[in-house]
Design an enzyme around this catalytic site. Structure first.
Site, PDB file in Angstrom:
ATOM      1  N   GLY A   7       0.829  -1.210   0.000  1.00 15.31           N
ATOM      2  CA  GLY A   7       0.000   0.000   0.000  1.00 15.31           C
ATOM      3  C   GLY A   7       0.857   1.252   0.000  1.00 15.31           C
ATOM      4  O   GLY A   7       1.524   1.552   0.994  1.00 15.31           O
ATOM      5  N   GLY A   8       0.828   1.960  -1.111  1.00 17.44           N
ATOM      6  CA  GLY A   8       1.637   3.184  -1.223  1.00 17.44           C
ATOM      7  C   GLY A   8       0.849   4.414  -0.817  1.00 17.44           C
ATOM      8  O   GLY A   8       0.885   5.457  -1.474  1.00 17.44           O
ATOM      9  N   GLY A   9       0.096   4.304   0.302  1.00 16.69           N
ATOM     10  CA  GLY A   9      -0.609   5.467   0.837  1.00 16.69           C
ATOM     11  C   GLY A   9       0.207   6.067   1.970  1.00 16.69           C
ATOM     12  O   GLY A   9       1.426   5.868   2.054  1.00 16.69           O
ATOM     13  N   GLY A  12       1.779   3.348   4.402  1.00 25.69           N
ATOM     14  CA  GLY A  12       2.702   2.501   3.642  1.00 25.69           C
ATOM     15  C   GLY A  12       3.976   3.255   3.268  1.00 25.69           C
ATOM     16  O   GLY A  12       5.099   2.740   3.439  1.00 25.69           O
ATOM     17  N   ASN A  97      -7.327   0.556  10.819  1.00 23.98           N
ATOM     18  CA  ASN A  97      -8.294   1.057  11.800  1.00 23.98           C
ATOM     19  C   ASN A  97      -9.585   0.271  11.633  1.00 23.98           C
ATOM     20  O   ASN A  97      -9.842  -0.283  10.566  1.00 23.98           O
ATOM     21  CB  ASN A  97      -8.597   2.537  11.549  1.00 23.98           C
ATOM     22  CG  ASN A  97      -7.589   3.454  12.212  1.00 23.98           C
ATOM     23  OD1 ASN A  97      -6.797   3.025  13.041  1.00 23.98           O
ATOM     24  ND2 ASN A  97      -7.645   4.721  11.847  1.00 23.98           N
ATOM     25  N   ALA A 123       0.090  10.140   9.597  1.00 28.84           N
ATOM     26  CA  ALA A 123       0.736  10.579   8.355  1.00 28.84           C
ATOM     27  C   ALA A 123      -0.324  10.937   7.327  1.00 28.84           C
ATOM     28  O   ALA A 123      -1.450  10.428   7.389  1.00 28.84           O
ATOM     29  CB  ALA A 123       1.607   9.445   7.824  1.00 28.84           C
ATOM     30  N   LYS A 178      -8.689   0.919  20.317  1.00 29.48           N
ATOM     31  CA  LYS A 178      -8.522   1.880  19.210  1.00 29.48           C
ATOM     32  C   LYS A 178      -9.877   2.190  18.586  1.00 29.48           C
ATOM     33  O   LYS A 178     -10.156   3.324  18.192  1.00 29.48           O
ATOM     34  CB  LYS A 178      -7.567   1.279  18.163  1.00 29.48           C
ATOM     35  CG  LYS A 178      -7.234   2.207  16.979  1.00 29.48           C
ATOM     36  CD  LYS A 178      -6.147   3.209  17.303  1.00 29.48           C
ATOM     37  CE  LYS A 178      -6.023   4.393  16.365  1.00 29.48           C
ATOM     38  NZ  LYS A 178      -5.472   4.162  15.082  1.00 29.48           N
ATOM     39  N   ASN A 186     -13.712  10.333  14.921  1.00 31.46           N
ATOM     40  CA  ASN A 186     -13.795  10.422  13.453  1.00 31.46           C
ATOM     41  C   ASN A 186     -15.170  10.860  12.939  1.00 31.46           C
ATOM     42  O   ASN A 186     -15.254  11.824  12.170  1.00 31.46           O
ATOM     43  CB  ASN A 186     -13.358   9.093  12.822  1.00 31.46           C
ATOM     44  CG  ASN A 186     -11.889   8.801  13.060  1.00 31.46           C
ATOM     45  OD1 ASN A 186     -11.305   9.308  14.005  1.00 31.46           O
ATOM     46  ND2 ASN A 186     -11.278   7.999  12.219  1.00 31.46           N
TER      47      ASN A 186
HETATM   48  N1  LIG Z   1      -2.867   7.829   7.958  1.00 30.61           N
HETATM   49  C1  LIG Z   1      -2.823   7.724   9.275  1.00 30.61           C
HETATM   50  O1  LIG Z   1      -2.327   8.641   9.982  1.00 30.61           O
HETATM   51  C2  LIG Z   1      -3.295   6.488   9.964  1.00 30.61           C
HETATM   52  C3  LIG Z   1      -3.874   5.445   9.273  1.00 30.61           C
HETATM   53  N2  LIG Z   1      -4.253   4.309   9.946  1.00 30.61           N
HETATM   54  C4  LIG Z   1      -4.877   3.203   9.226  1.00 30.61           C
HETATM   55  O2  LIG Z   1      -3.955   2.635   8.313  1.00 30.61           O
HETATM   56  C5  LIG Z   1      -4.639   2.137   7.157  1.00 30.61           C
HETATM   57  C6  LIG Z   1      -4.023   2.769   5.903  1.00 30.61           C
HETATM   58  O3  LIG Z   1      -4.291   4.172   5.996  1.00 30.61           O
HETATM   59  P1  LIG Z   1      -3.646   5.251   5.024  1.00 30.61           P
HETATM   60  O4  LIG Z   1      -2.262   4.877   4.701  1.00 30.61           O
HETATM   61  O5  LIG Z   1      -3.918   6.568   5.662  1.00 30.61           O
HETATM   62  O6  LIG Z   1      -4.568   5.078   3.741  1.00 30.61           O
HETATM   63  P2  LIG Z   1      -4.294   5.570   2.243  1.00 30.61           P
HETATM   64  O7  LIG Z   1      -5.613   5.632   1.567  1.00 30.61           O
HETATM   65  O8  LIG Z   1      -3.432   6.787   2.263  1.00 30.61           O
HETATM   66  O9  LIG Z   1      -3.445   4.394   1.623  1.00 30.61           O
HETATM   67  C7  LIG Z   1      -3.952   3.141   1.318  1.00 30.61           C
HETATM   68  C8  LIG Z   1      -3.158   2.644   0.124  1.00 30.61           C
HETATM   69  O10 LIG Z   1      -3.457   1.289  -0.108  1.00 30.61           O
HETATM   70  C9  LIG Z   1      -3.330   1.075  -1.495  1.00 30.61           C
HETATM   71  N3  LIG Z   1      -3.953  -0.183  -1.885  1.00 30.61           N
HETATM   72  C10 LIG Z   1      -5.252  -0.564  -1.791  1.00 30.61           C
HETATM   73  N4  LIG Z   1      -5.417  -1.813  -2.253  1.00 30.61           N
HETATM   74  C11 LIG Z   1      -4.192  -2.237  -2.647  1.00 30.61           C
HETATM   75  C12 LIG Z   1      -3.704  -3.435  -3.218  1.00 30.61           C
HETATM   76  N5  LIG Z   1      -4.514  -4.470  -3.498  1.00 30.61           N
HETATM   77  N6  LIG Z   1      -2.400  -3.547  -3.491  1.00 30.61           N
HETATM   78  C13 LIG Z   1      -1.547  -2.518  -3.240  1.00 30.61           C
HETATM   79  N7  LIG Z   1      -1.947  -1.345  -2.700  1.00 30.61           N
HETATM   80  C14 LIG Z   1      -3.256  -1.216  -2.415  1.00 30.61           C
HETATM   81  C15 LIG Z   1      -4.005   2.292  -2.107  1.00 30.61           C
HETATM   82  O11 LIG Z   1      -3.587   2.395  -3.442  1.00 30.61           O
HETATM   83  P3  LIG Z   1      -4.065   3.558  -4.452  1.00 30.61           P
HETATM   84  O12 LIG Z   1      -3.247   4.762  -4.031  1.00 30.61           O
HETATM   85  O13 LIG Z   1      -3.683   3.007  -5.754  1.00 30.61           O
HETATM   86  O14 LIG Z   1      -5.524   3.744  -4.209  1.00 30.61           O
HETATM   87  C16 LIG Z   1      -3.483   3.396  -1.189  1.00 30.61           C
HETATM   88  O15 LIG Z   1      -2.290   3.947  -1.692  1.00 30.61           O
HETATM   89  C17 LIG Z   1      -6.119   2.511   7.344  1.00 30.61           C
HETATM   90  O16 LIG Z   1      -6.853   1.439   7.850  1.00 30.61           O
HETATM   91  C18 LIG Z   1      -6.054   3.651   8.367  1.00 30.61           C
HETATM   92  O17 LIG Z   1      -7.218   3.770   9.132  1.00 30.61           O
HETATM   93  C19 LIG Z   1      -4.055   4.157  11.286  1.00 30.61           C
HETATM   94  C20 LIG Z   1      -3.483   5.153  12.010  1.00 30.61           C
HETATM   95  C21 LIG Z   1      -3.063   6.399  11.436  1.00 30.61           C
HETATM   96  C1  LIG Z   2      -6.780   9.274  16.461  1.00 28.64           C
HETATM   97  C2  LIG Z   2      -7.335   9.931  15.224  1.00 28.64           C
HETATM   98  C3  LIG Z   2      -8.773  10.281  15.451  1.00 28.64           C
HETATM   99  C4  LIG Z   2      -6.502  11.181  15.075  1.00 28.64           C
HETATM  100  O1  LIG Z   2      -7.000  12.100  14.184  1.00 28.64           O
HETATM  101  C5  LIG Z   2      -7.227   8.984  14.061  1.00 28.64           C
HETATM  102  O2  LIG Z   2      -6.744   7.868  14.214  1.00 28.64           O
HETATM  103  C6  LIG Z   2      -7.768   9.294  12.724  1.00 28.64           C
HETATM  104  O3  LIG Z   2      -7.782  10.449  12.322  1.00 28.64           O
HETATM  105  O4  LIG Z   2      -8.152   8.327  12.039  1.00 28.64           O
END
Ligand SMILES: NC(=O)C1=CN([C@@H]2O[C@H](COP(=O)(O)OP(=O)(O)OC[C@H]3O[C@@H](n4cnc5c(N)ncnc54)[C@H](OP(=O)(O)O)[C@@H]3O)[C@@H](O)[C@H]2O)C=CC1
Ligand SMILES: CC(C)(CO)C(=O)C(=O)O
Length: 290
Positions: A7-9, A12, A97, A123, A178, A186
């Site tokens: 996952g390049g989000g 990731g 989450n 992030a 969590k 949220n």
């Molecule tokens: N961001 C944060 O601060 C926090 C996030 N989390 C949790 O972490 C998880 C990820 O969040 P976050 O990183 O913010 O989400 P994002 O939406 O930024 O990133 C998710 C990534 O997953 C990729 N993806 C989806 N399906 C696939 C697949 N089959 N193969 C490869 N890549 C795939 C998406 O690709 P594409 O770009 O192509 O759509 C996207 O880049 C969530 O459940 C979130 O709740 C928990 C705590 C903090």
């Molecule tokens: C803890 C909190 C609520 C911080 O913003 C979070 O995890 C989210 O935004 O998904």
């Protein structure tokens, strides 16, 4: 250690960067060729320090053998991803989450170790190669299925001052702790489009947050007062943050509401008026945005 990150989000990109910094042999698995090429050419840029990291990027369909794989996709993407992981022999660490991925993992026929985690790092993805690290934190991990030795190995070889991991014994308890935070902060911040801090500074939002906390705590059989103190602490630490659900609604993206309040509704026999109303409010906002 040879580590994959899927996952390049936001999370990731961040974990791939931090693990590369720890000298692991990291591959980031993404799902589009453009992002793969850009990361291989430019690396991952982590703001605000502008550190550049150079893990390898591959497509998820090019998955190789890794010792350990961190799964950093949103929880509504987990079920579709599982068939791509079923022939891997890696220890898998799921960092979503919410809780609906647990139902998917219950039906996942996988012979190696599965670990569940909650991520306290914060992030935001800026673009395909850039992430903003908005809050340093840690990973809490618990064994879901498999070998305790793999779990301890991960702790001995990956946990570090700069990449802290805390092992816990009970994955359900860890996720509930969590889930209640995400269930309260949220949806309210997303419905009212306010920063987290408004849940304490606006007395009417404070009332709504405490009422929702009470209902969720009852449902999860957690102590309401203790949970409210925890939630208050998180709000104080993230006063200026936009919650992920607020940001998803603002950007017309699907939210993780199904795995958060939706999960609570699905697993409850009792009437839950606030949970039900906030669930439908977020679904309505999602539909309006599409
Ligand atoms: N961001 C944060 O601060 C926090 C996030 N989390 C949790 O972490 C998880 C990820 O969040 P976050 O990183 O913010 O989400 P994002 O939406 O930024 O990133 C998710 C990534 O997953 C990729 N993806 C989806 N399906 C696939 C697949 N089959 N193969 C490869 N890549 C795939 C998406 O690709 P594409 O770009 O192509 O759509 C996207 O880049 C969530 O459940 C979130 O709740 C928990 C705590 C903090
Ligand atoms: C803890 C909190 C609520 C911080 O913003 C979070 O995890 C989210 O935004 O998904």
């Amino acid at each position: 250690m040879k580590i994959g990150v899927v996952g390049g989000g936001a999370i990731g990109l961040l974990l791939a960067g931090l693990l590369t910094e720890q000298s692991h042999d990291v591959t980031l698995y993404v799902r589009n060729e453009v992002q793969k090429n850009q990361i291989n050419q430019k690396g991952i840029i982590c703001l605000p320090e502008e550190n550049t990291y150079n893990p390898r990027a591959l497509l998820i369909d090019e998955l190789e053998q890794e010792e350990l794989i961190f799964i950093c996709v949103k929880q509504y993407d987990v079920e579709k991803l599982l068939p791509k992981l079923e022939h891997s022999c890696s220890t898998l660490v799921f960092l979503q989450n919410g809780m609906s991925h647990i139902d998917a993992l219950d039906h996942f026929d996988y012979s190696n170790t599965i670990i569940i985690g909650t991520c306290e790092h914060a992030a935001r993805k800026v673009n395909a190669t850039t992430v903003r690290y908005t809050g340093e934190g840690k990973l809490n991990l618990a064994l879901f299925k498999g070998d305790q030795k793999d779990f301890e190995h991960l702790n001995n070889h990956v946990s570090d001052n700069k990449f802290p991991i805390v092992l816990t014994g009970n994955w359900r308890h860890m996720l509930h702790n969590k889930l209640i935070i995400n269930s309260v902060i949220n949806p309210i911040t997303a419905v009212f489009q306010v920063k987290n801090g408004a849940l304490l500074s606006n007395p009417h939002l404070l009332y709504l947050a405490q009422s929702l906390c009470k209902e969720v705590a009852n449902e999860l059989k957690l102590n309401e007062q203790e949970q409210w103190e925890r939630i208050r602490g998180i709000i104080e630490k993230t006063t200026e943050n936009d919650s992920s659900m607020k940001t998803d609604i603002e950007n017309n993206r699907k939210t993780e509401i199904d795995g958060i309040l939706g999960y609570l509704l699905q697993h409850s026999d009792n009437p839950k008026p606030l949970i039900n109303n906030y669930y439908h409010a977020i679904k309505a906002l999602e539909m309006e945005g599409v």
